[in-house]
Write a protein that holds these residues in place. Structure first.
Motif, PDB file in Angstrom:
ATOM      1  N   THR A   1       0.757  -1.338   0.024  1.00  0.00           N
ATOM      2  CA  THR A   1       0.087   0.071  -0.074  1.00  0.00           C
ATOM      3  C   THR A   1       1.036   1.221  -0.184  1.00  0.00           C
ATOM      4  O   THR A   1       0.633   2.126  -0.726  1.00  0.00           O
TER       5      THR A   1
ATOM      6  N   VAL B   1       1.081   4.296  -2.922  1.00  0.00           N
ATOM      7  CA  VAL B   1       1.018   5.518  -2.546  1.00  0.00           C
ATOM      8  C   VAL B   1       2.103   6.488  -3.310  1.00  0.00           C
ATOM      9  O   VAL B   1       1.773   7.560  -3.405  1.00  0.00           O
TER      10      VAL B   1
ATOM     11  N   ALA C   1       1.785  10.585  -4.010  1.00  0.00           N
ATOM     12  CA  ALA C   1       1.463  11.156  -2.676  1.00  0.00           C
ATOM     13  C   ALA C   1       2.407  10.796  -1.614  1.00  0.00           C
ATOM     14  O   ALA C   1       3.729  10.341  -2.103  1.00  0.00           O
TER      15      ALA C   1
ATOM     16  N   LEU D   1       0.226   8.573   6.054  1.00  0.00           N
ATOM     17  CA  LEU D   1       0.183   8.860   4.805  1.00  0.00           C
ATOM     18  C   LEU D   1      -0.504   9.990   4.480  1.00  0.00           C
ATOM     19  O   LEU D   1      -1.002  10.493   5.552  1.00  0.00           O
TER      20      LEU D   1
ATOM     21  N   ASP E   1      -2.658  11.900   0.872  1.00  0.00           N
ATOM     22  CA  ASP E   1      -3.154  11.760  -0.273  1.00  0.00           C
ATOM     23  C   ASP E   1      -2.490  12.823  -1.220  1.00  0.00           C
ATOM     24  O   ASP E   1      -1.736  13.733  -0.685  1.00  0.00           O
TER      25      ASP E   1
ATOM     26  N   TYR F   1      -7.994   6.597  -3.776  1.00  0.00           N
ATOM     27  CA  TYR F   1      -8.033   5.865  -2.838  1.00  0.00           C
ATOM     28  C   TYR F   1      -8.519   4.260  -3.272  1.00  0.00           C
ATOM     29  O   TYR F   1      -8.141   3.561  -2.647  1.00  0.00           O
TER      30      TYR F   1
ATOM     31  N   VAL G   1      -5.457   2.668  -4.084  1.00  0.00           N
ATOM     32  CA  VAL G   1      -4.453   2.402  -3.066  1.00  0.00           C
ATOM     33  C   VAL G   1      -5.020   1.133  -2.264  1.00  0.00           C
ATOM     34  O   VAL G   1      -4.306   0.527  -1.674  1.00  0.00           O
TER      35      VAL G   1
END
Length: 267
Positions: A96, A100, A105, A122, A124, A166, A169
């Motif tokens: 994951t 990203v 991101a 994290l 975005d 999203y 991801v």
């Protein structure tokens, strides 16, 4: 980290993020002043606090003996803002995090090991912070999902673009039955897990141009029985009422973290 609803324990009825993923699985608050923060949320929500297995900097809030949220005294140590952050269940934190980065991101912290799992903080592409958790979710997961936060909502400039990010991801709307369902309803993107609304993404009308004035952020909504009464308690215990309507109020705790209280009838 205090996600996945506590640092969860591998109880017989625990659920793994390999069998249920993409959905919010925990919410955690970063703070500079733990004692003031604990007293504030105890007054507002009636939460009790206990230590976490992650060390002195981490605490767990409970309601009726059920873990509902985490508190991490790491705002200064990790140089992260004081804020409520949702964490999403993922089968592999490294995969994951790589997704990203590939999408332009930010991976701010981690993935780090927090037995019995791994976590990362994290952001975005528009700067909205969120976390991920790989590992076991605590026993009683379904109870938490229905009773802890009501849901989380992303306020962003372009809901369509955010949903694509999203979705890629976190594997939303994949062929795997463990993934989340995504639908466009009205002016929002609505995420469901097991039929329950667990997140919303909004930017105004989907056909409208992105709004450059919006500061994207995830907002955690807690369900309460009486919006007005809750807002008054916040104001008398060092917090602020930023906006109040008949069905929700946007509030700020004494340390500066924003959150929303929502009528139990919502969403």
């Amino acid at each position: 980290m205090s996600h996945a609803r506590k640092p969860p324990s591998a109880e017989p009825d625990s659920v793994s993020t390999r069998s249920l993923f993409g959905a919010p699985c925990w919410v955690s608050l970063t703070s500079r002043d733990v004692e003031t923060t604990e007293a504030f949320y105890e007054a507002v929500f009636g939460w009790k606090w206990r230590s976490a297995r992650l060390g002195d900097r981490f605490r767990i809030a409970t309601a009726n003996d059920l873990p509902v949220a985490g508190l991490a005294a790491v705002a200064s140590m990790w140089q992260v803002p004081v804020a409520w952050t949702p964490y999403f269940a993922v089968p592999d934190a490294d995969v994951t995090a790589a997704r990203v980065r590939e999408r332009g991101a930010t991976v701010a912290v981690g993935p780090l090991s927090f037995p019995p799992g791994r976590a990362a903080l994290l952001a975005d592409r528009d700067g909205a912070a969120f976390g991920i958790w790989e590992g076991d979710l605590m026993g009683g997961w379904e109870t938490w999902r229905r009773s802890a936060p009501a849901f989380v909502r992303l306020h962003t400039r372009d809901a369509f673009d955010a949903a694509i990010f999203y979705g890629e991801v976190l594997d939303w709307a994949s062929a795997d039955p463990a993934s989340c369902e995504v639908r466009y309803e009205g002016d929002e993107v609505v995420l469901r897990s097991g039929g329950e609304v667990v997140a919303r993404i909004g930017s105004g009308a989907l056909e409208a141009s992105p709004d450059p004035t919006v500061r994207p952020h995830w907002q955690v909504h807690f369900a309460v029985a009486d919006i007005g009464s809750c807002a008054r308690v916040v104001a008398t215990h060092g917090g602020s009422v930023l906006r109040e309507t008949g069905h929700e109020a946007v509030l700020r705790d004494p340390d500066g973290a924003r959150f929303t209280v929502t009528s139990r009838a919502t969403p």
